[in-house]
Design a protein around this motif. Structure first.
Motif, PDB file in Angstrom:
ATOM      1  N   HIS A  53      64.422  -9.627  19.915  1.00  0.00           N
ATOM      2  CA  HIS A  53      63.566  -9.554  18.732  1.00  0.00           C
ATOM      3  C   HIS A  53      63.944 -10.631  17.722  1.00  0.00           C
ATOM      4  CE1 HIS A  53      60.776  -8.017  15.904  1.00  0.00           C
ATOM      5  NE2 HIS A  53      61.684  -7.575  15.061  1.00  0.00           N
ATOM      6  N   ARG A  54      62.947 -11.322  17.207  1.00  0.00           N
ATOM      7  CA  ARG A  54      63.069 -12.429  16.264  1.00  0.00           C
ATOM      8  C   ARG A  54      63.765 -13.643  16.880  1.00  0.00           C
ATOM      9  NH1 ARG A  54      64.303 -10.266  10.146  1.00  0.00           N
ATOM     10  NH2 ARG A  54      62.359  -9.130   9.871  1.00  0.00           N
ATOM     11  N   GLY A  55      63.686 -13.740  18.195  1.00  0.00           N
ATOM     12  CA  GLY A  55      64.278 -14.871  18.908  1.00  0.00           C
ATOM     13  C   GLY A  55      63.267 -15.973  19.147  1.00  0.00           C
ATOM     14  N   ALA A  56      63.170 -16.417  20.391  1.00  0.00           N
ATOM     15  CA  ALA A  56      62.347 -17.571  20.784  1.00  0.00           C
ATOM     16  C   ALA A  56      60.898 -17.474  20.322  1.00  0.00           C
ATOM     17  CB  ALA A  56      62.405 -17.741  22.296  1.00  0.00           C
ATOM     18  N   THR A  57      60.327 -16.291  20.363  1.00  0.00           N
ATOM     19  CA  THR A  57      58.908 -16.154  19.980  1.00  0.00           C
ATOM     20  C   THR A  57      58.675 -16.395  18.490  1.00  0.00           C
ATOM     21  OG1 THR A  57      59.092 -13.765  19.635  1.00  0.00           O
ATOM     22  CG2 THR A  57      58.421 -14.517  21.849  1.00  0.00           C
ATOM     23  N   HIS A  58      59.750 -16.456  17.720  1.00  0.00           N
ATOM     24  CA  HIS A  58      59.642 -16.696  16.282  1.00  0.00           C
ATOM     25  C   HIS A  58      59.937 -18.158  15.926  1.00  0.00           C
ATOM     26  CE1 HIS A  58      59.573 -12.385  16.283  1.00  0.00           C
ATOM     27  NE2 HIS A  58      59.479 -12.326  14.960  1.00  0.00           N
ATOM     28  N   SER A  59      60.094 -19.007  16.932  1.00  0.00           N
ATOM     29  CA  SER A  59      60.480 -20.400  16.700  1.00  0.00           C
ATOM     30  C   SER A  59      59.282 -21.303  16.449  1.00  0.00           C
ATOM     31  CB  SER A  59      61.279 -20.928  17.892  1.00  0.00           C
ATOM     32  OG  SER A  59      60.437 -21.114  19.017  1.00  0.00           O
ATOM     33  N   LEU A  60      59.575 -22.445  15.842  1.00  0.00           N
ATOM     34  CA  LEU A  60      58.542 -23.440  15.571  1.00  0.00           C
ATOM     35  C   LEU A  60      58.030 -24.069  16.868  1.00  0.00           C
ATOM     36  CD1 LEU A  60      60.145 -25.132  12.433  1.00  0.00           C
ATOM     37  CD2 LEU A  60      58.288 -23.448  12.484  1.00  0.00           C
ATOM     38  N   ILE A  61      58.910 -24.250  17.837  1.00  0.00           N
ATOM     39  CA  ILE A  61      58.501 -24.821  19.133  1.00  0.00           C
ATOM     40  C   ILE A  61      57.541 -23.877  19.841  1.00  0.00           C
ATOM     41  CG2 ILE A  61      59.374 -25.244  21.484  1.00  0.00           C
ATOM     42  CD1 ILE A  61      59.758 -27.652  19.746  1.00  0.00           C
ATOM     43  N   PHE A  62      57.852 -22.587  19.849  1.00  0.00           N
ATOM     44  CA  PHE A  62      56.973 -21.602  20.477  1.00  0.00           C
ATOM     45  C   PHE A  62      55.596 -21.640  19.814  1.00  0.00           C
ATOM     46  CE2 PHE A  62      55.279 -17.451  21.570  1.00  0.00           C
ATOM     47  CZ  PHE A  62      55.720 -17.260  22.880  1.00  0.00           C
ATOM     48  N   ALA A  63      55.587 -21.718  18.473  1.00  0.00           N
ATOM     49  CA  ALA A  63      54.322 -21.771  17.729  1.00  0.00           C
ATOM     50  C   ALA A  63      53.541 -23.039  18.073  1.00  0.00           C
ATOM     51  CB  ALA A  63      54.586 -21.703  16.227  1.00  0.00           C
ATOM     52  N   ALA A  64      54.224 -24.169  18.192  1.00  0.00           N
ATOM     53  CA  ALA A  64      53.551 -25.430  18.506  1.00  0.00           C
ATOM     54  C   ALA A  64      52.942 -25.405  19.903  1.00  0.00           C
ATOM     55  CB  ALA A  64      54.524 -26.597  18.368  1.00  0.00           C
ATOM     56  N   VAL A  65      53.704 -24.941  20.883  1.00  0.00           N
ATOM     57  CA  VAL A  65      53.204 -24.892  22.260  1.00  0.00           C
ATOM     58  C   VAL A  65      52.018 -23.931  22.359  1.00  0.00           C
ATOM     59  CG1 VAL A  65      53.795 -24.211  24.635  1.00  0.00           C
ATOM     60  CG2 VAL A  65      55.382 -25.622  23.303  1.00  0.00           C
ATOM     61  N   ALA A  66      52.150 -22.761  21.748  1.00  0.00           N
ATOM     62  CA  ALA A  66      51.065 -21.775  21.784  1.00  0.00           C
ATOM     63  C   ALA A  66      49.808 -22.323  21.107  1.00  0.00           C
ATOM     64  CB  ALA A  66      51.506 -20.471  21.115  1.00  0.00           C
ATOM     65  N   ALA A  67      49.975 -23.003  19.971  1.00  0.00           N
ATOM     66  CA  ALA A  67      48.827 -23.546  19.236  1.00  0.00           C
ATOM     67  C   ALA A  67      48.117 -24.628  20.043  1.00  0.00           C
ATOM     68  CB  ALA A  67      49.287 -24.106  17.890  1.00  0.00           C
ATOM     69  N   LEU A  68      48.867 -25.510  20.652  1.00  0.00           N
ATOM     70  CA  LEU A  68      48.261 -26.577  21.452  1.00  0.00           C
ATOM     71  C   LEU A  68      47.561 -26.009  22.686  1.00  0.00           C
ATOM     72  CD1 LEU A  68      51.033 -29.311  21.170  1.00  0.00           C
ATOM     73  CD2 LEU A  68      48.758 -29.324  20.094  1.00  0.00           C
ATOM     74  N   PHE A  69      48.193 -25.025  23.314  1.00  0.00           N
ATOM     75  CA  PHE A  69      47.590 -24.387  24.489  1.00  0.00           C
ATOM     76  C   PHE A  69      46.280 -23.685  24.104  1.00  0.00           C
ATOM     77  CE2 PHE A  69      47.005 -20.650  27.218  1.00  0.00           C
ATOM     78  CZ  PHE A  69      46.859 -21.291  28.454  1.00  0.00           C
ATOM     79  N   ALA A  70      46.325 -22.897  23.030  1.00  0.00           N
ATOM     80  CA  ALA A  70      45.133 -22.152  22.598  1.00  0.00           C
ATOM     81  C   ALA A  70      44.011 -23.101  22.187  1.00  0.00           C
ATOM     82  CB  ALA A  70      45.481 -21.209  21.451  1.00  0.00           C
ATOM     83  N   LEU A 104      68.426  -9.620  12.032  1.00  0.00           N
ATOM     84  CA  LEU A 104      69.365 -10.692  12.357  1.00  0.00           C
ATOM     85  C   LEU A 104      68.887 -12.071  11.903  1.00  0.00           C
ATOM     86  CD1 LEU A 104      70.386  -9.704  16.018  1.00  0.00           C
ATOM     87  CD2 LEU A 104      71.588  -9.225  13.880  1.00  0.00           C
ATOM     88  N   GLY A 105      67.753 -12.151  11.262  1.00  0.00           N
ATOM     89  CA  GLY A 105      67.204 -13.443  10.908  1.00  0.00           C
ATOM     90  C   GLY A 105      66.288 -13.929  12.021  1.00  0.00           C
ATOM     91  N   ALA A 106      65.670 -15.074  11.829  1.00  0.00           N
ATOM     92  CA  ALA A 106      64.713 -15.619  12.798  1.00  0.00           C
ATOM     93  C   ALA A 106      65.285 -16.876  13.455  1.00  0.00           C
ATOM     94  CB  ALA A 106      63.396 -15.943  12.110  1.00  0.00           C
ATOM     95  N   ALA A 107      65.061 -16.997  14.752  1.00  0.00           N
ATOM     96  CA  ALA A 107      65.527 -18.163  15.530  1.00  0.00           C
ATOM     97  C   ALA A 107      64.501 -19.287  15.401  1.00  0.00           C
ATOM     98  CB  ALA A 107      65.748 -17.767  16.981  1.00  0.00           C
ATOM     99  N   LEU A 108      64.334 -19.776  14.209  1.00  0.00           N
ATOM    100  CA  LEU A 108      63.290 -20.739  13.891  1.00  0.00           C
ATOM    101  C   LEU A 108      63.424 -22.045  14.673  1.00  0.00           C
ATOM    102  CD1 LEU A 108      60.952 -20.446  11.869  1.00  0.00           C
ATOM    103  CD2 LEU A 108      62.273 -21.821  10.293  1.00  0.00           C
ATOM    104  N   PHE A 109      64.637 -22.442  14.996  1.00  0.00           N
ATOM    105  CA  PHE A 109      64.862 -23.742  15.622  1.00  0.00           C
ATOM    106  C   PHE A 109      65.188 -23.661  17.116  1.00  0.00           C
ATOM    107  CE2 PHE A 109      66.099 -24.000  11.107  1.00  0.00           C
ATOM    108  CZ  PHE A 109      65.043 -24.786  10.684  1.00  0.00           C
ATOM    109  N   TRP A 110      64.988 -22.467  17.715  1.00  0.00           N
ATOM    110  CA  TRP A 110      65.178 -22.334  19.148  1.00  0.00           C
ATOM    111  C   TRP A 110      64.252 -23.328  19.844  1.00  0.00           C
ATOM    112  CZ3 TRP A 110      61.748 -21.423  23.037  1.00  0.00           C
ATOM    113  CH2 TRP A 110      62.280 -21.107  24.279  1.00  0.00           C
ATOM    114  N   PRO A 111      64.571 -23.961  20.918  1.00  0.00           N
ATOM    115  CA  PRO A 111      65.751 -23.880  21.788  1.00  0.00           C
ATOM    116  C   PRO A 111      66.867 -24.842  21.410  1.00  0.00           C
ATOM    117  CG  PRO A 111      64.141 -25.275  22.843  1.00  0.00           C
ATOM    118  CD  PRO A 111      63.540 -24.817  21.515  1.00  0.00           C
ATOM    119  N   PHE A 112      66.680 -25.593  20.324  1.00  0.00           N
ATOM    120  CA  PHE A 112      67.687 -26.565  19.901  1.00  0.00           C
ATOM    121  C   PHE A 112      68.876 -25.910  19.224  1.00  0.00           C
ATOM    122  CE2 PHE A 112      63.417 -28.441  19.628  1.00  0.00           C
ATOM    123  CZ  PHE A 112      63.517 -29.314  20.699  1.00  0.00           C
TER     124      PHE A 112
END
Length: 169
Positions: A53-70, A104-112
């Protein structure tokens, strides 16, 4: 549900001439989608895990990939506007979670970076996980906190943006 306030405000500001209904609907879903990671609890994925929870799915990379795909799937007339709108809709989830006072906070910069982060100022009461836990006095405190720190400011921003847009027409 307050996560949907961000794309709702954005859709009001941009208007239907720039965003189609499918893009707006996708933005509303994207704003809440990162919390689908709670399904991991059923599969014994630890909260602190990268996919917890609040891991990879909360990251900027996940948001970018999902947005481009959609945006590629939806094929809107204004591709860049739609992709940016969808990115902001999903990225705002992690950013808003950083403003909460628990978890626990958000993994905003995952996977880096696997670190979990909070903003320096955390005024929003953290929401309990699960509907049954939300229907309580704590749930009421969360709703009032979200009204003050999310809904009221975004309503004012949307009203100002809408006013500016109407003036330009």
């Amino acid at each position: 549900m307050s996560h949907a306030a961000v794309p709702l405000a954005g859709a009001l500001i941009l208007g239907r001439s720039r965003l189609s209904w499918p893009v707006i609907a996708t933005g509303l879903v994207f704003a809440m989608l990162p919390d689908a990671d709670v399904v991991g609890f059923r599969f014994d994925i630890d909260y602190a895990d990268s996919w917890g929870h609040r891991g990879a799915t909360h990251s900027l990379i996940f948001a970018a990939v999902a947005a481009l795909f959609a945006a590629a799937v939806l094929r809107p007339d204004r591709y860049i506007v739609a992709a940016v709108f969808l990115f902001i809709a999903m990225a705002s989830h992690g950013l808003l979670d950083m403003l909460t006072n628990g978890g626990l906070g958000a993994a905003l910069f995952w996977p880096f970076d696997d670190g979990r982060y909070f903003a320096p100022f955390t005024p929003i009461a953290v929401s309990p996980i699960g509907i049954s836990n939300f229907i309580s006095m704590r749930g009421i405190k969360v709703l009032s906190s979200e009204a003050i720190w999310i809904w009221i400011p975004l309503t004012l921003i949307a009203a100002a943006g809408l006013g500016i847009r109407k003036r330009r027409l």
